[in-house]
Motif scaffolding. Structure first.
Motif, mmCIF file in Angstrom:
data_model
loop_
_atom_site.group_PDB
_atom_site.id
_atom_site.type_symbol
_atom_site.label_atom_id
_atom_site.label_comp_id
_atom_site.label_asym_id
_atom_site.label_seq_id
_atom_site.Cartn_x
_atom_site.Cartn_y
_atom_site.Cartn_z
ATOM 1 N N ASP A 303 67.441 40.255 41.616
ATOM 2 C CA ASP A 303 66.677 41.127 40.727
ATOM 3 C C ASP A 303 67.605 42.111 40.010
ATOM 4 N N CYS A 304 67.576 42.090 38.668
ATOM 5 C CA CYS A 304 68.425 42.978 37.873
ATOM 6 C C CYS A 304 67.934 42.988 36.436
ATOM 7 N N ASP A 305 68.463 43.899 35.647
ATOM 8 C CA ASP A 305 68.145 43.970 34.224
ATOM 9 C C ASP A 305 69.206 43.287 33.365
ATOM 10 N N ILE A 306 70.455 43.367 33.808
ATOM 11 C CA ILE A 306 71.588 42.854 33.027
ATOM 12 C C ILE A 306 72.456 41.966 33.906
ATOM 13 N N LEU A 307 72.833 40.812 33.387
ATOM 14 C CA LEU A 307 73.731 39.894 34.091
ATOM 15 C C LEU A 307 75.002 39.744 33.263
ATOM 16 N N ILE A 308 76.153 39.924 33.922
ATOM 17 C CA ILE A 308 77.448 39.759 33.256
ATOM 18 C C ILE A 308 78.223 38.635 33.943
ATOM 19 N N PRO A 309 78.193 37.422 33.399
ATOM 20 C CA PRO A 309 79.060 36.365 33.929
ATOM 21 C C PRO A 309 80.469 36.568 33.380
ATOM 22 N N ALA A 310 81.403 36.914 34.250
ATOM 23 C CA ALA A 310 82.767 37.234 33.819
ATOM 24 C C ALA A 310 83.766 36.406 34.613
ATOM 25 N N ALA A 311 83.435 35.126 34.809
ATOM 26 C CA ALA A 311 84.294 34.251 35.601
ATOM 27 C C ALA A 311 84.733 33.061 34.759
ATOM 28 N N LEU A 312 84.279 31.873 35.120
ATOM 29 C CA LEU A 312 84.658 30.661 34.400
ATOM 30 C C LEU A 312 83.494 30.126 33.573
ATOM 31 N N GLY A 313 83.728 28.997 32.888
ATOM 32 C CA GLY A 313 82.694 28.396 32.067
ATOM 33 C C GLY A 313 81.694 27.589 32.868
ATOM 34 N N ASN A 314 80.555 27.289 32.225
ATOM 35 C CA ASN A 314 79.524 26.412 32.787
ATOM 36 C C ASN A 314 78.990 26.876 34.138
ATOM 37 N N GLN A 315 78.809 28.159 34.309
ATOM 38 C CA GLN A 315 78.273 28.684 35.559
ATOM 39 C C GLN A 315 76.741 28.734 35.561
ATOM 40 N N ILE A 316 76.161 28.898 34.378
ATOM 41 C CA ILE A 316 74.697 28.945 34.259
ATOM 42 C C ILE A 316 74.254 27.649 33.594
ATOM 43 N N THR A 317 73.449 26.872 34.327
ATOM 44 C CA THR A 317 73.036 25.535 33.900
ATOM 45 C C THR A 317 71.530 25.372 34.089
ATOM 46 N N LYS A 318 71.045 24.184 33.828
ATOM 47 C CA LYS A 318 69.619 23.911 34.038
ATOM 48 C C LYS A 318 69.222 24.068 35.507
ATOM 49 N N ASP A 319 70.209 24.003 36.408
ATOM 50 C CA ASP A 319 69.916 24.105 37.838
ATOM 51 C C ASP A 319 69.633 25.529 38.294
ATOM 52 N N ASN A 320 70.154 26.533 37.572
ATOM 53 C CA ASN A 320 69.936 27.913 38.033
ATOM 54 C C ASN A 320 69.394 28.848 36.958
ATOM 55 N N ALA A 321 69.295 28.377 35.706
ATOM 56 C CA ALA A 321 68.839 29.257 34.625
ATOM 57 C C ALA A 321 67.430 29.782 34.864
ATOM 58 N N HIS A 322 66.572 28.958 35.458
ATOM 59 C CA HIS A 322 65.187 29.387 35.717
ATOM 60 C C HIS A 322 65.132 30.540 36.724
ATOM 61 N N ASP A 323 66.170 30.681 37.546
ATOM 62 C CA ASP A 323 66.176 31.715 38.590
ATOM 63 C C ASP A 323 66.484 33.110 38.039
ATOM 64 N N ILE A 324 67.077 33.168 36.857
ATOM 65 C CA ILE A 324 67.594 34.437 36.332
ATOM 66 C C ILE A 324 66.467 35.398 35.980
ATOM 67 N N LYS A 325 66.566 36.607 36.514
ATOM 68 C CA LYS A 325 65.558 37.644 36.271
ATOM 69 C C LYS A 325 66.012 38.659 35.230
ATOM 70 N N ALA A 326 67.295 38.679 34.926
ATOM 71 C CA ALA A 326 67.821 39.606 33.920
ATOM 72 C C ALA A 326 67.189 39.318 32.559
ATOM 73 N N THR A 327 67.005 40.376 31.768
ATOM 74 C CA THR A 327 66.490 40.208 30.408
ATOM 75 C C THR A 327 67.633 40.188 29.386
ATOM 76 N N LEU A 328 68.841 40.558 29.832
ATOM 77 C CA LEU A 328 70.013 40.550 28.966
ATOM 78 C C LEU A 328 71.186 39.921 29.701
ATOM 79 N N ILE A 329 71.867 38.985 29.043
ATOM 80 C CA ILE A 329 73.091 38.394 29.583
ATOM 81 C C ILE A 329 74.219 38.713 28.613
ATOM 82 N N ALA A 330 75.281 39.318 29.115
ATOM 83 C CA ALA A 330 76.455 39.656 28.314
ATOM 84 C C ALA A 330 77.606 38.786 28.799
ATOM 85 N N GLU A 331 78.060 37.876 27.945
ATOM 86 C CA GLU A 331 79.026 36.868 28.360
ATOM 87 C C GLU A 331 80.450 37.423 28.386
#
Length: 433
Positions: A303-331
């Motif tokens: 549970d969060c408002d903002i998600l910052i993926p700051a690692a490698l590529g292809n971390q968010i996929t069809k397998d986990n995108a539905h789980d995301i509760k953040a309303t903003l993703i900053a790549e």
């Protein structure tokens, strides 16, 4: 030496498959919208040069190992190739191609006089001593020496490389030049230590840029960041500085994931305390006493408002995108969301600040360092921060206003702006012969 924490151990071993497919889908989508000239589309769809080098290095025990290094130069219509060198097991020619193309769009969007390049060595740097990494870096530089240069191709730090790596590259490259030319080649790389031609504040430029784009977006939408919860994947240079500045703005870090595991505390994780803990814990966040270890598999669903993926590529996929509760993703990373994952997020109303805008503070800072070296100047931190604020605000406003005007997502808007600038350069110059 390993400065950038990336992701959990399981993902740490996966190749970055599909990145080229992602960047081409993004490119073609925007090219269709702006009716990009077919001839220019052909040019931008391929790379200009692809360099693969195999080189031997003597290890501390006297044995010789053979390493494979890459440098892909995608396009230089706007200026010298620019982009990082990463040391990671997933480095291969396809990943380098995709990352080089992203750099072309990123530098164009930022209005810089650069093209795009990327590369690195297929290596797990944690398995080598500092002296071995120095010899590997210097030998790699020697192998690349005829293909890089301050007015041709300018590398920078990336995953698992840092200012020390750049200092080794700079010194080795200058040693290969005639004595009278050595001092004029200091800007062959950027991201050097401040005491060796580097820029004050370059270490924080990417993470600070991630924070700024979040702040700009919040201001546009009249959102107060005070007490907003955020989570970060990757607590290296980018993740740490983004978290540092967000915390200063009143936002609350509630979960972090790195190469070793994941931690969570919904009451808040003090950024500086966690950073100091990692320095005494071999770079790992695991076991931080003021948080609970949590599952890697459910990290993106926290549970969060903002998600910052700051690692490698292809971390968010069809397998986990539905789980995301953040309303903003900053790549903070390059290409952390694949095409299928993004479709799900867009359908769910999640706003994405795209990588070529969100993490462009690093290459903008690199441009400032390049200018500083070129002109024989020394810029103070306050001057650097002010210039970075101005440049990033200009880029953000262009993308945001374009997206509103054309009723499209920010990634598509950013691509349209970037590609149109390159198209204009080709139209004005023509194509040789």
């Amino acid at each position: 030496m390993v400065e950038v924490a990336e992701l959990n151990k399981k993902a740490h071993k996966k190749p970055l498959k599909g990145m080229m497919e992602n960047v081409m889908n993004q490119f073609n989508h925007a090219a269709d919208i702006i009716n990009l000239h077919p001839n220019i589309r052909k040019i931008l769809s391929i790379t200009n040069n692809e360099i693969i080098v195999h080189f031997p290095v003597k290890m501390d025990n006297g044995e010789v190992e053979i390493f494979t290094g890459y440098r892909v130069q995608h396009n230089n219509a706007l200026g010298p190739y620019k982009g990082g060198l990463r040391y990671h097991p997933t480095v291969d020619i396809d990943a380098a191609r995709a990352l080089a193309m992203w750099m072309t769009w990123k530098t164009s969007l930022a209005g810089l006089p650069y093209g795009g390049g990327k590369g690195g060595i297929q290596i797990d740097p944690s398995k080598y001593s500092t002296s071995e990494l120095e010899r590997i870096t210097r030998r790699f530089t020697f192998a690349l020496a005829d293909n890089i240069g301050p007015e041709h191709d300018i590398p920078a730090p990336d995953v698992n490389t840092n200012s020390q790596t750049m200092a080794w590259i700079s010194d080795t490259y200058m040693s290969t030049r005639p004595p009278a030319e050595r001092s004029a080649n200091l800007h062959v790389v950027t991201g050097k230590p401040a005491g060796s031609g580097g820029l004050e504040g370059r270490d924080r430029a990417t993470g600070y840029g991630v924070f700024l784009t979040i702040k700009f977006w919040a201001d546009k939408n009249k959102i107060n960041l005070e007490n907003k919860k955020f989570i970060v994947q990757g607590f290296g240079n980018v993740g740490y500085w983004a978290s540092y500045f967000l915390e200063k703005e009143g936002a609350v870090l509630v979960a972090v994931q790195d190469a070793f595991g994941s931690i969570e505390n919904q009451k808040g994780i003090d950024v500086e305390s966690l950073f100091n803990y990692t320095k005494s814990n071999a770079g790992s966040i695991v076991g931080f006493p003021i948080a609970n270890d949590t599952s890697n598999d459910t990290f993106f669903g926290i549970d969060c408002d903002i998600l910052i993926p700051a690692a490698l590529g292809n971390q968010i996929t069809k397998d986990n995108a539905h789980d995301i509760k953040a309303t903003l993703i900053a790549e903070g990373a390059n290409g952390p969301i694949n095409v299928e994952g993004e479709q799900i997020l867009v359908e769910n109303g999640v706003t994405i600040i795209p990588d070529i805008l969100c993490n462009s503070g690093g290459v903008i800072g690199s441009y400032f360092e390049w200018l500083q070296n070129r002109n024989g100047e020394l810029w103070q931190l306050e001057e650097v921060v002010a210039k970075l604020d101005k440049k990033l605000k200009e880029s953000f406003n262009k993308v945001y206003e374009y997206s509103i005007k054309e009723s499209m997502d920010m990634r598509t808007a950013a691509y349209c702006i970037a590609i149109e600038r390159i198209e204009k350069a080709y139209v004005l110059r023509g194509i040789f012969p």
